[in-house]
Each structure stands twice: as structure tokens, then as C-alpha cells.
Design a protein around this motif. Structure first.
Motif, PDB file in Angstrom:
ATOM      1  N   LEU A 221       0.790  -1.119  -0.004  1.00  0.00           N
ATOM      2  CA  LEU A 221      -0.003   0.264  -0.141  1.00  0.00           C
ATOM      3  C   LEU A 221       0.901   1.196  -0.096  1.00  0.00           C
ATOM      4  O   LEU A 221       0.547   2.236  -0.627  1.00  0.00           O
ATOM      5  CB  LEU A 221      -0.883   0.150   1.367  1.00  0.00           C
ATOM      6  N   ARG A 222       2.007   1.283   0.757  1.00  0.00           N
ATOM      7  CA  ARG A 222       2.637   2.518   0.756  1.00  0.00           C
ATOM      8  C   ARG A 222       3.494   2.728  -0.573  1.00  0.00           C
ATOM      9  O   ARG A 222       3.545   3.822  -1.098  1.00  0.00           O
ATOM     10  CB  ARG A 222       3.934   2.416   1.824  1.00  0.00           C
ATOM     11  N   VAL A 223       4.261   1.773  -1.279  1.00  0.00           N
ATOM     12  CA  VAL A 223       4.735   1.729  -2.511  1.00  0.00           C
ATOM     13  C   VAL A 223       3.614   2.311  -3.494  1.00  0.00           C
ATOM     14  O   VAL A 223       3.920   3.116  -4.129  1.00  0.00           O
ATOM     15  CB  VAL A 223       5.110   0.331  -2.857  1.00  0.00           C
ATOM     16  N   LEU A 224       2.401   1.590  -3.483  1.00  0.00           N
ATOM     17  CA  LEU A 224       1.344   2.079  -4.394  1.00  0.00           C
ATOM     18  C   LEU A 224       0.802   3.458  -4.290  1.00  0.00           C
ATOM     19  O   LEU A 224       0.431   4.188  -5.325  1.00  0.00           O
ATOM     20  CB  LEU A 224       0.461   1.357  -4.489  1.00  0.00           C
ATOM     21  N   SER A 225       0.745   3.874  -3.020  1.00  0.00           N
ATOM     22  CA  SER A 225       0.451   5.510  -2.602  1.00  0.00           C
ATOM     23  C   SER A 225       1.330   6.352  -3.089  1.00  0.00           C
ATOM     24  O   SER A 225       1.049   7.442  -3.900  1.00  0.00           O
ATOM     25  CB  SER A 225       0.292   5.564  -1.396  1.00  0.00           C
ATOM     26  N   VAL A 226       2.744   5.959  -3.228  1.00  0.00           N
ATOM     27  CA  VAL A 226       3.929   6.758  -3.848  1.00  0.00           C
ATOM     28  C   VAL A 226       3.516   6.769  -5.507  1.00  0.00           C
ATOM     29  O   VAL A 226       3.811   7.939  -5.921  1.00  0.00           O
ATOM     30  CB  VAL A 226       5.181   6.147  -3.452  1.00  0.00           C
ATOM     31  N   ALA A 227       3.365   5.615  -5.914  1.00  0.00           N
ATOM     32  CA  ALA A 227       3.027   5.774  -7.338  1.00  0.00           C
ATOM     33  C   ALA A 227       1.884   6.431  -7.733  1.00  0.00           C
ATOM     34  O   ALA A 227       1.804   7.041  -8.725  1.00  0.00           O
ATOM     35  CB  ALA A 227       2.791   3.875  -7.780  1.00  0.00           C
ATOM     36  N   ALA A 228       0.756   6.350  -7.039  1.00  0.00           N
ATOM     37  CA  ALA A 228      -0.317   7.184  -7.377  1.00  0.00           C
ATOM     38  C   ALA A 228       0.010   8.666  -7.377  1.00  0.00           C
ATOM     39  O   ALA A 228      -0.510   9.587  -8.074  1.00  0.00           O
ATOM     40  CB  ALA A 228      -1.619   6.727  -6.338  1.00  0.00           C
ATOM     41  N   VAL A 229       0.575   8.880  -6.103  1.00  0.00           N
ATOM     42  CA  VAL A 229       0.934  10.437  -5.998  1.00  0.00           C
ATOM     43  C   VAL A 229       2.009  10.909  -7.216  1.00  0.00           C
ATOM     44  O   VAL A 229       1.782  11.883  -7.817  1.00  0.00           O
ATOM     45  CB  VAL A 229       1.820  10.564  -4.453  1.00  0.00           C
ATOM     46  N   ALA A 230       2.883  10.067  -7.607  1.00  0.00           N
ATOM     47  CA  ALA A 230       3.612  10.354  -8.778  1.00  0.00           C
ATOM     48  C   ALA A 230       2.937  10.462  -9.876  1.00  0.00           C
ATOM     49  O   ALA A 230       3.025  11.410 -10.655  1.00  0.00           O
ATOM     50  CB  ALA A 230       4.913   9.409  -8.808  1.00  0.00           C
ATOM     51  N   GLY A 231       2.025   9.652 -10.191  1.00  0.00           N
ATOM     52  CA  GLY A 231       1.439   9.441 -11.522  1.00  0.00           C
ATOM     53  C   GLY A 231       0.473  10.712 -11.546  1.00  0.00           C
ATOM     54  O   GLY A 231       0.421  11.215 -12.719  1.00  0.00           O
ATOM     55  N   VAL A 232      -0.190  11.069 -10.360  1.00  0.00           N
ATOM     56  CA  VAL A 232      -1.320  12.299 -10.594  1.00  0.00           C
ATOM     57  C   VAL A 232      -0.719  13.618 -10.907  1.00  0.00           C
ATOM     58  O   VAL A 232      -0.727  14.317 -11.405  1.00  0.00           O
ATOM     59  CB  VAL A 232      -2.031  12.373  -9.415  1.00  0.00           C
ATOM     60  N   LEU A 233       0.695  13.676 -10.028  1.00  0.00           N
ATOM     61  CA  LEU A 233       1.419  14.875 -10.340  1.00  0.00           C
ATOM     62  C   LEU A 233       1.935  15.153 -11.758  1.00  0.00           C
ATOM     63  O   LEU A 233       2.040  15.789 -12.362  1.00  0.00           O
ATOM     64  CB  LEU A 233       2.583  15.018  -9.265  1.00  0.00           C
ATOM     65  N   LEU A 234       2.534  13.934 -12.180  1.00  0.00           N
ATOM     66  CA  LEU A 234       2.903  13.739 -13.557  1.00  0.00           C
ATOM     67  C   LEU A 234       1.835  14.200 -14.625  1.00  0.00           C
ATOM     68  O   LEU A 234       2.074  14.889 -15.459  1.00  0.00           O
ATOM     69  CB  LEU A 234       3.549  12.467 -13.922  1.00  0.00           C
ATOM     70  N   PHE A 235       0.533  13.476 -14.266  1.00  0.00           N
ATOM     71  CA  PHE A 235      -0.437  13.842 -15.425  1.00  0.00           C
ATOM     72  C   PHE A 235      -0.921  15.315 -15.121  1.00  0.00           C
ATOM     73  O   PHE A 235      -1.257  16.071 -16.271  1.00  0.00           O
ATOM     74  CB  PHE A 235      -1.856  13.133 -14.526  1.00  0.00           C
ATOM     75  N   ILE A 236      -0.964  15.863 -14.033  1.00  0.00           N
ATOM     76  CA  ILE A 236      -0.928  17.440 -14.050  1.00  0.00           C
ATOM     77  C   ILE A 236      -0.047  18.185 -14.631  1.00  0.00           C
ATOM     78  O   ILE A 236      -0.383  19.327 -15.221  1.00  0.00           O
ATOM     79  CB  ILE A 236      -1.153  17.743 -12.394  1.00  0.00           C
ATOM     80  N   LEU A 237       1.345  17.857 -14.569  1.00  0.00           N
ATOM     81  CA  LEU A 237       2.396  18.833 -14.864  1.00  0.00           C
ATOM     82  C   LEU A 237       3.261  18.400 -16.068  1.00  0.00           C
ATOM     83  O   LEU A 237       3.984  19.049 -16.686  1.00  0.00           O
ATOM     84  CB  LEU A 237       3.589  18.788 -13.854  1.00  0.00           C
ATOM     85  N   ALA A 238       2.649  17.103 -16.835  1.00  0.00           N
ATOM     86  CA  ALA A 238       3.467  16.844 -17.917  1.00  0.00           C
ATOM     87  C   ALA A 238       3.397  17.959 -18.862  1.00  0.00           C
ATOM     88  O   ALA A 238       2.414  18.090 -19.445  1.00  0.00           O
ATOM     89  CB  ALA A 238       2.961  15.551 -18.202  1.00  0.00           C
TER      90      ALA A 238
END
Length: 408
Positions: free
Chosen positions: A291-308
Motif C-alpha cells: 500500500l505504501r509503494v502504491l500510494s507513492v506511485a499514485a502520487v507520482a502519477g497524478v503529479l506527472l499527469f498534472i504537470l506533464a
């Protein structure tokens, strides 16, 4: 006394619950695929269809909330069978109201039956999935949820086929209702009576009011709310993607409409793949670590989606977003079901928190986006997913639980 199952009985039980998850997803996609036709046939506007959708959502939340009471009174087997027949009948009533009676109130009645039945069934089938996990000693709820996702794919595909063949809403929904009713009867025949599921015939004599007290006790436990935070953050991430990811690609990044649909497809495929293969990862590394690893992946994914700055990077962000959001909900359900004697109560309580977020979150994001823009609104998901990661210690298996600790 607990029923001792043979190997073949266990396989039939597991297959039955796979089928129940599948037809639950099938029913949801079936309804969603015909919303435009229902709106056009009844001649209602967007405000009215929004009201109809709200009623369905409220009925689902009500079903979630009272599911543990239903289990306490009637048991899991009888409860699941009844609820599947109720939401199958609800689909048929929606079709009747649309094409035969031309009645908005009748459609609303069908949607209430469908929403209530699906909501209450959701808790019960997850309790059964948690019991199957305990019986097998392996993490299986992510795979059960993958079957739900597969059901939505089947439902959407069947909708495309029947719409292209010119089928009206009534015929389409009646066919699916009949399929669900058949699956309900066949599946329940292969689900054993078990005291842990709250089946009165399988447990020591006790009044249903005593079982009701157990059913409501989960709301007094701090772990319930911590698991609710885990599920709330991931439910916001999943629901927000379903409703706003495609629009974010098109309006936020200026891509053509087909790219928006492709972005949502990338998210959905990523989520489904991790759900199919996530169980062995949890058995190897444990619920909390995953769960901790996946929460990091989700945070990174949403941030990349916003800022890409480019569309390909937007798709990478969507993929990470889907990977990260994939297991929060099923693992929260699994953790809530660690103690079989209280599984129905705890899964009901945690699921209610998560589903309120899933249903209410996307409209709330839409309101906020009118003020600050859609991509900026998605930063809310970043915060909620991070909170989910911080709360993930609540998913640590309870003493005596055989699933989710890792190192298998």
C-alpha cells in the motif's frame, strides 16, 4: 460450528464468488451504457438525469450501510441471493419504465432497487472474498476485484453490440437481468453455510439482535476509521479518474478527444493488470508495504499527469495513477475482514466510508474545478492519496490472521 470444506467445495465456492463479482460489474456497465438512451427516450434534461443518478447513488450508500444488518438477520447466503434478484429485477423495471411505460418514477424505482441491491451485495461478496482468503491463506481480493472490472468490460462491450443491433433499453436490460438471476441461483447453490458469514443455521444458537449488536460494533473501533482513510483516498483517486481523467487530457492538456478516451483506457488497463497480479505481491511483501509503494506511485502519477509537458508523459502519468489506485480498495476490504467473526460489520463500515468518497468525490471535484481549473483540482487527489499512504499501517493483519503479512 464451522463447516469443513473439501477441495472441490472450496473451488466451487471461490468460482461462485468470482461469478458474483463479475455480474455486479456487468450490471453497472449495463446501466451506464444505456443512460443516453434512457435520457432521450424519456425526454428529460441533464438536471433531471442528474437527479435520477443521485437517487441511485443514495440507494447504493443505503445498501452499503445496512448490509451488516441484513447479514445479521438473514445470513450471507440468503442475503446475497435476495439482493442479486432485487438488483436484477431493478434493471428490468428500469427497462419497463423507459420503453413500455415511459415513466420517470418507474425508472427511479428500478434504479433504487438496482442501487440498493448492488450496494448491499458489494459488502457481502467482499466478506465472502475475505473468508476465501482466510481459507486459502493467500491474498485473493485483488483478483476478485479484477473480475468486477472484467464484468464492466463485458457489460460495456455487450452494450455496444446490442445498441449497434438496434436493441431498445427494455430488451437489453431484460436479457442482462435474466443472466444475473441465473448466475445468482447457480452461484448461491455453491456457497457454503458458514458461521463466520453470519449464517444463522451454521452458528451456535443466538438471537439476531445479538448479531446486530456485533454488526454495529465496528463503528466504535478506531481501526475502522483508519482503514476508511486508506480506502477514501484510493476511492477518490479511482472515482476522480473515471469521471475527470479523459476531460483532463482534452481540456487540461489540449489533446484531441480520442486521446482523452485513450488516457482513460491506459488508466483502466493498468489498474486491472495490477489487480490480477497483485495478490502474490501482497503475499510476498505484505499489505502495508504494498500500500505504501502504491500510494507513492499514485502520487507520482497524478503529479506527472498534472504537470506533464507532452502527451506521452501524460499517458505515463495515467498509467502510474492506475497502478497506484489499484489495490487500496480491495486491500482495505481484506484488512477489514481479518477477523471472520466481525468481518461483515467491519467490511460494511469501511466500505461505506470508501464508497461515499467514490460516489460523492467526483461531483465535488467538478464543483471545485469551476473555481480553480480541472488540473489544479487534481492536487486534492495528491493530498488524499498521500493521507491514504500514511494511514496504511492500519491494514497490518490482526493477530491470528493468515493473510496479508507477507513472506509467503
Amino acid at each position: 460450528m464451522e463447516t469443513v470444506l473439501t477441495g472441490s467445495q472450496f473451488v466451487r465456492w471461490r468460482t461462485a464468488i468470482f461469478a458474483i463479482f463479475l455480474v455486479s460489474g456487468l450490471s453497472i456497465a449495463t446501466w451506464a451504457s444505456r443512460v443516453p438512451a434512457i435520457k432521450a427516450t424519456l425526454g428529460i434534461d441533464n438536471v433531471q438525469i442528474g437527479g435520477v443518478l443521485l437517487v441511485g447513488g443514495l440507494a447504493s450508500i443505503l445498501g452499503l450501510s445496512v448490509s451488516s444488518v441484513i447479514v445479521a438477520r438473514f445470513g450471507a447466503r440468503r442475503g446475497m441471493l435476495t439482493l442479486m434478484l432485487v438488483f436484477a429485477a431493478g434493471l428490468a423495471v428500469i427497462g419497463l419504465g423507459t420503453d413500455i411505460a415511459g415513466s420517470v418514477p418507474l425508472v427511479v424505482l428500478g434504479l433504487v432497487m438496482w442501487g440498493f441491491g448492488n450496494g448491499a451485495l458489494d459488502v457481502m461478496m467482499n466478506v465472502e472474498g475475505a473468508a476465501i482468503e482466510a481459507e486459502s491463506g493467500r491474498t485473493l481480493l485483488p483478483l476478485f476485484h479484477a473480475f468486477f472490472s472484467a464484468g464492466t468490460v463485458v457489460g460495456a462491450g455487450l452494450g455496444v453490440l446490442l445498441i449497434s443491433l438496434g436493441s431498445n433499453v427494455f430488451v437489453h436490460l431484460a436479457i442482462v437481468a435474466a443472466v444475473i438471476a441465473v448466475v445468482a441461483c447457480v452461484s448461491i447453490a455453491n456457497v457454503p453455510d458458514r458461521a463466520q458469514a453470519g449464517d444463522p443455521a451454521a452458528e451456535e444458537p443466538a438471537g439476531w439482535k445479538a448479531r446486530l449488536g456485533v454488526a454495529l460494533s465496528a463503528w466504535r473501533e478506531p481501526r475502522t476509521y483508519a482503514l476508511g482513510v486508506v480506502m477514501l483516498g484510493m476511492a477518490f483517486a479511482e472515482g476522480g479518474a473515471n469521471d475527470w481523467l479523459a476531460l483532463g487530457v482534452v481540456e487540461g492538456h489540449g489533446a484531441p478527444q480520442e486521446m482523452g478516451a485513450l488516457g482513460l483506457t491506459v488508466f483502466s488497463v493498468s489498474m486491472t493488470v495490477v489487480r490480477v497480479f497483485g495478490g502474490p505481491l501482497v503475499d510476498r511483501f505484505g499489505r502495508v508495504a504494498v500500500l505504501r509503494v502504491l500510494s507513492v506511485a499514485a502520487v507520482a502519477g497524478v503529479l506527472l499527469f498534472i504537470l506533464a509537458p507532452t502527451t506521452p508523459l501524460v499517458f505515463v502519468g495515467a498509467a502510474l495513477w492506475g497502478v497506484g489506485a489499484s489495490l487500496g480498495f480491495p486491500l482495505g476490504m481484506s484488512a477489514a475482514g481479518d477477523d471472520p467473526a466481525r468481518a461483515a460489520a467491519r467490511v460494511s463500515a469501511a466500505a461505506t466510508i470508501g464508497y461515499v468518497a467514490f460516489l460523492a468525490g467526483p461531483p465535488l471535484l467538478g464543483v471545485i474545478s469551476e473555481q480553480i481549473g480541472l488540473l489544479n483540482t487534481l492536487y486534492i487527489l495528491v493530498v488524499l492519496v498521500a493521507a491514504s499512504g500514511f494511514a496504511s499501517a492500519a491494514a497490518r493483519p490482526l493477530p491470528g490472521a493468515t493473510v496479508g503479512s507477507g513472506q509467503h
